[in-house]
Design a protein around this motif. Structure first.
Motif, PDB file in Angstrom:
ATOM      1  N   ASN A 131      -2.547   7.412   3.997  1.00 54.46           N
ATOM      2  CA  ASN A 131      -3.325   8.398   3.317  1.00 54.46           C
ATOM      3  C   ASN A 131      -4.027   7.420   2.235  1.00 54.46           C
ATOM      4  O   ASN A 131      -3.656   6.954   1.307  1.00 54.46           O
ATOM      5  CB  ASN A 131      -2.377   9.238   2.436  1.00 54.46           C
ATOM      6  CG  ASN A 131      -3.188  10.543   1.689  1.00 54.46           C
ATOM      7  OD1 ASN A 131      -4.426  10.051   1.433  1.00 54.46           O
ATOM      8  ND2 ASN A 131      -2.614  11.486   1.525  1.00 54.46           N
ATOM      9  N   ASP A 132      -5.274   7.107   2.517  1.00 56.51           N
ATOM     10  CA  ASP A 132      -6.287   6.576   1.572  1.00 56.51           C
ATOM     11  C   ASP A 132      -5.627   5.270   1.285  1.00 56.51           C
ATOM     12  O   ASP A 132      -5.475   5.109  -0.060  1.00 56.51           O
ATOM     13  CB  ASP A 132      -6.642   7.380   0.435  1.00 56.51           C
ATOM     14  CG  ASP A 132      -7.698   7.171  -0.238  1.00 56.51           C
ATOM     15  OD1 ASP A 132      -8.696   6.299   0.254  1.00 56.51           O
ATOM     16  OD2 ASP A 132      -8.083   7.625  -1.304  1.00 56.51           O
ATOM     17  N   ILE A 185       0.907  10.342  -8.379  1.00 61.78           N
ATOM     18  CA  ILE A 185      -0.098   9.271  -8.155  1.00 61.78           C
ATOM     19  C   ILE A 185      -0.808   8.690  -9.225  1.00 61.78           C
ATOM     20  O   ILE A 185      -1.096   7.429  -9.001  1.00 61.78           O
ATOM     21  CB  ILE A 185      -1.263  10.317  -7.241  1.00 61.78           C
ATOM     22  CG1 ILE A 185      -1.961   9.237  -6.481  1.00 61.78           C
ATOM     23  CG2 ILE A 185      -1.826  11.322  -7.917  1.00 61.78           C
ATOM     24  CD1 ILE A 185      -3.032   9.984  -5.470  1.00 61.78           C
ATOM     25  N   LYS A 186      -1.187   9.102 -10.414  1.00 58.01           N
ATOM     26  CA  LYS A 186      -1.698   8.288 -11.470  1.00 58.01           C
ATOM     27  C   LYS A 186      -0.900   7.303 -11.998  1.00 58.01           C
ATOM     28  O   LYS A 186      -1.310   6.295 -12.766  1.00 58.01           O
ATOM     29  CB  LYS A 186      -2.045   9.558 -12.372  1.00 58.01           C
ATOM     30  CG  LYS A 186      -1.176  10.313 -13.255  1.00 58.01           C
ATOM     31  CD  LYS A 186      -1.875  11.077 -14.309  1.00 58.01           C
ATOM     32  CE  LYS A 186      -0.711  11.648 -15.275  1.00 58.01           C
ATOM     33  NZ  LYS A 186      -0.043  12.689 -14.645  1.00 58.01           N
ATOM     34  N   ASP A 187       0.450   7.512 -11.803  1.00 57.77           N
ATOM     35  CA  ASP A 187       1.430   6.423 -12.254  1.00 57.77           C
ATOM     36  C   ASP A 187       1.729   5.319 -11.515  1.00 57.77           C
ATOM     37  O   ASP A 187       2.907   4.577 -11.918  1.00 57.77           O
ATOM     38  CB  ASP A 187       2.613   7.250 -12.645  1.00 57.77           C
ATOM     39  CG  ASP A 187       2.489   8.347 -13.859  1.00 57.77           C
ATOM     40  OD1 ASP A 187       1.604   8.118 -14.529  1.00 57.77           O
ATOM     41  OD2 ASP A 187       3.067   9.449 -13.642  1.00 57.77           O
ATOM     42  N   PHE A 188       1.016   5.202 -10.443  1.00 60.54           N
ATOM     43  CA  PHE A 188       1.616   4.122  -9.369  1.00 60.54           C
ATOM     44  C   PHE A 188       1.674   2.507 -10.088  1.00 60.54           C
ATOM     45  O   PHE A 188       0.906   2.444 -10.812  1.00 60.54           O
ATOM     46  CB  PHE A 188       0.604   4.141  -8.066  1.00 60.54           C
ATOM     47  CG  PHE A 188       0.829   5.106  -7.324  1.00 60.54           C
ATOM     48  CD1 PHE A 188       1.941   6.103  -7.351  1.00 60.54           C
ATOM     49  CD2 PHE A 188      -0.111   5.415  -6.134  1.00 60.54           C
ATOM     50  CE1 PHE A 188       2.123   7.231  -6.588  1.00 60.54           C
ATOM     51  CE2 PHE A 188       0.063   6.338  -5.349  1.00 60.54           C
ATOM     52  CZ  PHE A 188       0.911   7.443  -5.336  1.00 60.54           C
ATOM     53  N   ASN A 189       2.391   1.662  -9.599  1.00 60.37           N
ATOM     54  CA  ASN A 189       2.373   0.352 -10.248  1.00 60.37           C
ATOM     55  C   ASN A 189       1.498  -0.337  -9.532  1.00 60.37           C
ATOM     56  O   ASN A 189       2.108  -1.384  -8.613  1.00 60.37           O
ATOM     57  CB  ASN A 189       4.038  -0.242  -9.959  1.00 60.37           C
ATOM     58  CG  ASN A 189       3.941  -1.760 -10.612  1.00 60.37           C
ATOM     59  OD1 ASN A 189       3.347  -2.033 -11.465  1.00 60.37           O
ATOM     60  ND2 ASN A 189       5.348  -2.314 -10.081  1.00 60.37           N
ATOM     61  N   LEU A 190       0.287  -0.360  -9.734  1.00 59.52           N
ATOM     62  CA  LEU A 190      -0.772  -1.135  -9.330  1.00 59.52           C
ATOM     63  C   LEU A 190      -1.224  -2.225 -10.119  1.00 59.52           C
ATOM     64  O   LEU A 190      -2.545  -2.209 -10.642  1.00 59.52           O
ATOM     65  CB  LEU A 190      -1.900  -0.246  -8.512  1.00 59.52           C
ATOM     66  CG  LEU A 190      -1.383   0.901  -7.802  1.00 59.52           C
ATOM     67  CD1 LEU A 190      -2.817   1.829  -7.453  1.00 59.52           C
ATOM     68  CD2 LEU A 190      -0.880   0.477  -6.508  1.00 59.52           C
ATOM     69  N   VAL A 229      -9.371   6.661  -5.515  1.00 57.20           N
ATOM     70  CA  VAL A 229      -9.078   8.124  -5.786  1.00 57.20           C
ATOM     71  C   VAL A 229      -9.645   8.421  -7.293  1.00 57.20           C
ATOM     72  O   VAL A 229      -9.805   7.359  -8.077  1.00 57.20           O
ATOM     73  CB  VAL A 229      -7.617   8.477  -5.730  1.00 57.20           C
ATOM     74  CG1 VAL A 229      -6.945   8.124  -4.042  1.00 57.20           C
ATOM     75  CG2 VAL A 229      -6.734   7.645  -6.518  1.00 57.20           C
ATOM     76  N   ASP A 230      -9.583   9.635  -7.394  1.00 57.22           N
ATOM     77  CA  ASP A 230     -10.018  10.063  -8.954  1.00 57.22           C
ATOM     78  C   ASP A 230      -9.276  11.215  -9.269  1.00 57.22           C
ATOM     79  O   ASP A 230      -8.391  11.589  -8.460  1.00 57.22           O
ATOM     80  CB  ASP A 230     -11.645  10.298  -8.867  1.00 57.22           C
ATOM     81  CG  ASP A 230     -11.737  11.485  -7.741  1.00 57.22           C
ATOM     82  OD1 ASP A 230     -11.056  12.295  -7.375  1.00 57.22           O
ATOM     83  OD2 ASP A 230     -12.886  11.617  -7.316  1.00 57.22           O
ATOM     84  N   PRO A 231      -9.578  11.857 -10.430  1.00 58.22           N
ATOM     85  CA  PRO A 231      -8.548  12.894 -10.771  1.00 58.22           C
ATOM     86  C   PRO A 231      -8.475  14.430  -9.812  1.00 58.22           C
ATOM     87  O   PRO A 231      -7.535  14.904  -9.881  1.00 58.22           O
ATOM     88  CB  PRO A 231      -9.083  13.411 -12.182  1.00 58.22           C
ATOM     89  CG  PRO A 231      -9.712  12.041 -12.692  1.00 58.22           C
ATOM     90  CD  PRO A 231     -10.382  11.468 -11.443  1.00 58.22           C
ATOM     91  N   GLU A 247      -6.989  18.340  -5.167  1.00 56.06           N
ATOM     92  CA  GLU A 247      -8.292  19.125  -4.643  1.00 56.06           C
ATOM     93  C   GLU A 247      -9.217  18.188  -3.857  1.00 56.06           C
ATOM     94  O   GLU A 247     -10.450  18.725  -3.339  1.00 56.06           O
ATOM     95  CB  GLU A 247      -9.031  19.590  -6.183  1.00 56.06           C
ATOM     96  CG  GLU A 247      -7.990  20.601  -6.985  1.00 56.06           C
ATOM     97  CD  GLU A 247      -8.791  20.730  -8.233  1.00 56.06           C
ATOM     98  OE1 GLU A 247      -9.810  20.230  -8.452  1.00 56.06           O
ATOM     99  OE2 GLU A 247      -8.187  21.553  -8.969  1.00 56.06           O
ATOM    100  N   SER A 248      -8.811  17.142  -3.556  1.00 52.35           N
ATOM    101  CA  SER A 248      -9.808  16.223  -2.533  1.00 52.35           C
ATOM    102  C   SER A 248      -9.910  17.013  -1.202  1.00 52.35           C
ATOM    103  O   SER A 248      -9.051  17.586  -0.803  1.00 52.35           O
ATOM    104  CB  SER A 248      -9.334  14.919  -2.582  1.00 52.35           C
ATOM    105  OG  SER A 248      -7.988  15.042  -2.005  1.00 52.35           O
TER     106      SER A 248
END
Length: 308
Positions: free
Chosen positions: A29-30, A285-290, A299-301, A307-308
């Motif tokens: 996924n993306d 998803i916003k907390d991934f260790n990248l 990706v965005d909010p 909602e994508s």
């Protein structure tokens, strides 16, 4: 970020397969990934998360359902000698000797290139040259005396060394390894870990190494990538695996063997196990260790909110 353009670039990559009802099931996924020449990337994640699928995309044996997989800025379309692969089950022909197994790819390539116009004598000369190259690799892998043996006469570790030499002699820019040491005993596995690090240093190639062993991943990799389907958006559980972790390992590389017993190793392993392999912990998803210097995502909010 590195100033030089990435050797390998995946962006907005999705892979889905139809289920028995013909409905698409998301596997990857993306996926967004940039890789520079010479990295040693270990790939971990839960069973069924798409690690082998990712390798097939990079090999060119499979196309994404959506998105771009680029090597040197060009879309990958088929496997070639620039990308070699080693599986857990040895890719050796039981009826061929060790040396003939190693030069099989060179033989096949030469026959394809020169078929119809290269004289038999010249072909024999070329094959002798191939065997001389193979002997060099046999010395490097510690099997100089095994050239004329057959696979059934070798131990598991020896057969895996031959399989690796079979790929290395083609001089790939990228070596893909799909759980290559999974069937080996502990002592042989440790020996093979040090061996592949030595080959990586000498050849300066890029390695993707899939493993279920988190200690192995943190010890071998200069960069660890965690694929997982265990994550969430604001609307609930995610679908298909994402890169939930992409980070560099501390210190220089290769690492001394005592790194295996360090606090840094324990902390990395525990974090991977908790954030990527624990089905009861759905990281947002916003907390991934990248945190790797080349990590990125598109990706965005809207996607965070489902909602994508």
């Amino acid at each position: 970020m590195n100033a030089a353009p990435p050797m390998l670039h995946l962006e907005d990559v999705y892979v889905s397969y139809p289920n028995r009802h013909g409905e698409p099931v998301m596997i990857l996924n993306d996926i967004d990934l940039k890789v520079s020449q010479g990295e040693f990337i270990t790939v971990v994640g839960p069973s069924g998360c798409g690690k082998s699928t990712l390798l097939r995309l990079i090999l060119g044996a499979e196309a994404p359902t959506q998105g771009a997989v680029l090597l040197d800025g060009k879309q990958l379309d088929a496997p070639n000698r620039n990308r070699g692969i080693v599986f857990q089950k040895y890719s050796l022909f039981p009826h061929l000797s060790v040396v003939d197994n190693i030069i099989f790819g060179l033989d096949a390539e030469a026959h394809g290139m020169f078929k119809g116009w290269l004289q038999p004598g010249k072909m024999r000369q070329k094959r002798r040259a191939f065997r001389e190259q193979a002997q060099v690799y046999l010395e490097r892998i510690g099997l100089a005396d095994a050239a004329d043996k057959f696979p059934h006469e070798l131990s598991g570790g020896m057969r895996q060394r031959v399989a690796i030499a079979q790929s290395l002699i083609m001089k790939p820019r990228i070596l893909l390894m799909d759980e290559p040491f999974g069937a080996l005993d502990h002592a042989t596995r440790t020996e093979m870990q040090l061996f592949i690090l030595e080959q990586w240093e000498q050849a300066k190639m890029t390695v993707f190494f899939v493993t279920h062993d988190l200690e192995e991943a943190c010890f071998l990799g200069s960069r660890v990538m965690v694929l997982s389907q265990y994550y969430q958006t604001d609307r609930g559980r995610g679908q298909g695996a994402k890169i939930v972790g992409d980070f560099g390992t501390p210190g220089g590389h290769p690492k001394p063997t005592d790194f295996l017993y360090s606090d840094e190793m324990k902390q990395m392993v525990n974090r991977i196990r908790h954030e990527g392999l624990n089905p009861d912990f759905l990281q947002h998803i916003k907390d991934f260790n990248l945190t790797h210097r080349d990590a990125f995502r598109t990706v965005d909010p809207k996607e965070w909110q489902g909602e994508s």
